[in-house]
Design a protein around this motif. Structure first.
Motif, PDB file in Angstrom:
ATOM      1  N   GLN A 173      30.164  31.788  38.493  1.00 28.81           N
ATOM      2  CA  GLN A 173      28.857  31.194  38.159  1.00 28.81           C
ATOM      3  C   GLN A 173      28.004  31.027  39.412  1.00 28.81           C
ATOM      4  N   ALA A 174      28.623  30.613  40.517  1.00 33.22           N
ATOM      5  CA  ALA A 174      27.883  30.442  41.766  1.00 33.22           C
ATOM      6  C   ALA A 174      27.351  31.795  42.264  1.00 33.22           C
ATOM      7  N   ILE A 175      28.140  32.847  42.095  1.00 33.45           N
ATOM      8  CA  ILE A 175      27.670  34.186  42.480  1.00 33.45           C
ATOM      9  C   ILE A 175      26.464  34.572  41.626  1.00 33.45           C
ATOM     10  N   ALA A 176      26.548  34.310  40.324  1.00 24.57           N
ATOM     11  CA  ALA A 176      25.440  34.636  39.423  1.00 24.57           C
ATOM     12  C   ALA A 176      24.177  33.858  39.800  1.00 24.57           C
ATOM     13  N   GLU A 177      24.343  32.598  40.200  1.00 26.31           N
ATOM     14  CA  GLU A 177      23.192  31.745  40.524  1.00 26.31           C
ATOM     15  C   GLU A 177      22.652  31.965  41.932  1.00 26.31           C
ATOM     16  N   HIS A 178      23.538  32.146  42.912  1.00 28.19           N
ATOM     17  CA  HIS A 178      23.135  32.158  44.323  1.00 28.19           C
ATOM     18  C   HIS A 178      23.287  33.521  45.001  1.00 28.19           C
ATOM     19  N   GLY A 179      23.892  34.484  44.299  1.00 27.63           N
ATOM     20  CA  GLY A 179      24.164  35.774  44.928  1.00 27.63           C
ATOM     21  C   GLY A 179      25.432  35.702  45.767  1.00 27.63           C
ATOM     22  N   ILE A 180      25.661  36.759  46.526  1.00 24.74           N
ATOM     23  CA  ILE A 180      26.883  36.795  47.327  1.00 24.74           C
ATOM     24  C   ILE A 180      26.614  36.290  48.740  1.00 24.74           C
ATOM     25  N   THR A 181      27.671  35.913  49.408  1.00 20.53           N
ATOM     26  CA  THR A 181      27.604  35.478  50.803  1.00 20.53           C
ATOM     27  C   THR A 181      27.999  36.654  51.695  1.00 20.53           C
ATOM     28  N   PRO A 182      27.864  36.506  52.992  1.00 23.13           N
ATOM     29  CA  PRO A 182      28.348  37.559  53.896  1.00 23.13           C
ATOM     30  C   PRO A 182      29.871  37.723  53.834  1.00 23.13           C
ATOM     31  N   TYR A 183      30.584  36.755  53.246  1.00 20.57           N
ATOM     32  CA  TYR A 183      32.046  36.803  53.192  1.00 20.57           C
ATOM     33  C   TYR A 183      32.601  37.441  51.922  1.00 20.57           C
ATOM     34  N   HIS A 184      31.753  37.743  50.962  1.00 27.28           N
ATOM     35  CA  HIS A 184      32.234  38.354  49.723  1.00 27.28           C
ATOM     36  C   HIS A 184      32.636  39.810  49.955  1.00 27.28           C
ATOM     37  N   ARG A 185      33.638  40.227  49.217  1.00 27.19           N
ATOM     38  CA  ARG A 185      34.126  41.607  49.285  1.00 27.19           C
ATOM     39  C   ARG A 185      33.249  42.457  48.370  1.00 27.19           C
ATOM     40  N   LYS A 186      32.445  43.273  48.947  1.00 23.67           N
ATOM     41  CA  LYS A 186      31.420  43.995  48.183  1.00 23.67           C
ATOM     42  C   LYS A 186      31.997  45.091  47.293  1.00 23.67           C
ATOM     43  N   THR A 187      33.199  45.540  47.541  1.00 22.45           N
ATOM     44  CA  THR A 187      33.802  46.573  46.700  1.00 22.45           C
ATOM     45  C   THR A 187      34.553  45.981  45.503  1.00 22.45           C
ATOM     46  N   PHE A 188      34.587  44.653  45.399  1.00 23.82           N
ATOM     47  CA  PHE A 188      35.256  43.990  44.267  1.00 23.82           C
ATOM     48  C   PHE A 188      34.241  43.735  43.157  1.00 23.82           C
ATOM     49  N   ARG A 189      34.719  43.671  41.927  1.00 28.96           N
ATOM     50  CA  ARG A 189      33.856  43.304  40.786  1.00 28.96           C
ATOM     51  C   ARG A 189      33.620  41.802  40.876  1.00 28.96           C
ATOM     52  N   LEU A 190      32.433  41.412  41.268  1.00 29.45           N
ATOM     53  CA  LEU A 190      32.157  40.007  41.581  1.00 29.45           C
ATOM     54  C   LEU A 190      31.663  39.188  40.390  1.00 29.45           C
TER      55      LEU A 190
END
Length: 191
Positions: A173-190
């Motif tokens: 839910q936080a990803i949906a609301e705030h987007g990703i951080t520099p620490y998120h794994r961009k190749t994963f289904r977020l």
């Protein structure tokens, strides 16, 4: 009671990782060499222990081990080489950090790559069977938790203090609301 070793009479390192299934952060691994015939009835798979107990055991493991080390592979590296390769690389980095060279390696799971011509054995659910793997699981988990707690101070809305980067409902839910951080794994289904 977990077994003290698989390869009697050899200096044996147990390896395990933490954070493989997370959406954010580095993957951590540990390698632990325990004294021959070491006994500690409290050692177990880190997932079976309370956080408090894991940290108590971490101190005991670090004190009692012949050698121990932690290896880290960053989220950027994970995105380049994939999580399986990153998990194995983290274990190799942990093995690199040992002050004593093992003569055999036992690894939690069913995948590993040769390391410095040292014989290895993969053990499915090994963290619930062998003390050195259980010890490695505890070190990997606690050191990764410490890291995620530091990141949680910077990004409290993702609830990393509780979920440690795993794909919980609140994290997604936080990803949906705030987007990703520099620490998120961009190749994963977020989401």
């Amino acid at each position: 009671m977990l077994k003290s070793s698989l390869n009697k009479g050899l200096i044996e390192a147990g390896c395990d990782e933490a954070g493989r299934g997370c959406l954010a952060g580095s993957v951590y691994a540990a390698a632990v060499i325990l004294p021959e015939d070491y006994r500690n009835d409290d050692l177990n798979d880190s997932k079976q222990l309370t956080p408090h107990r894991r940290y108590e055991l971490r101190k005991i493991i670090e004190r009692d081990a012949v050698a121990w080390a932690v290896g880290v592979v960053t989220h950027e590296e994970i995105d380049k080489i994939n999580i399986l390769n990153a998990s194995i690389l983290a274990m190799h980095r942990a093995l690199d950090g040992l002050k004593v060279r093992p003569e055999a390696i036992i690894v939690d799971g069913n995948r590993f790559k040769p390391y410095n011509f040292i014989p290895y054995t993969t053990v499915v659910k090994g963290d619930g069977k062998f003390m050195s793997i259980a010890a490695a699981s505890i070190l990997a988990k606690t050191y990764r938790d410490d890291y995620m707690d530091r990141l949680a101070e910077e990004y409290p809305q993702y609830d990393w203090i509780s979920n440690k980067g795993y794909p919980t409902k609140k994290h997604r839910q936080a990803i949906a609301e705030h987007g990703i951080t520099p620490y998120h794994r961009k190749t994963f289904r977020l989401l």
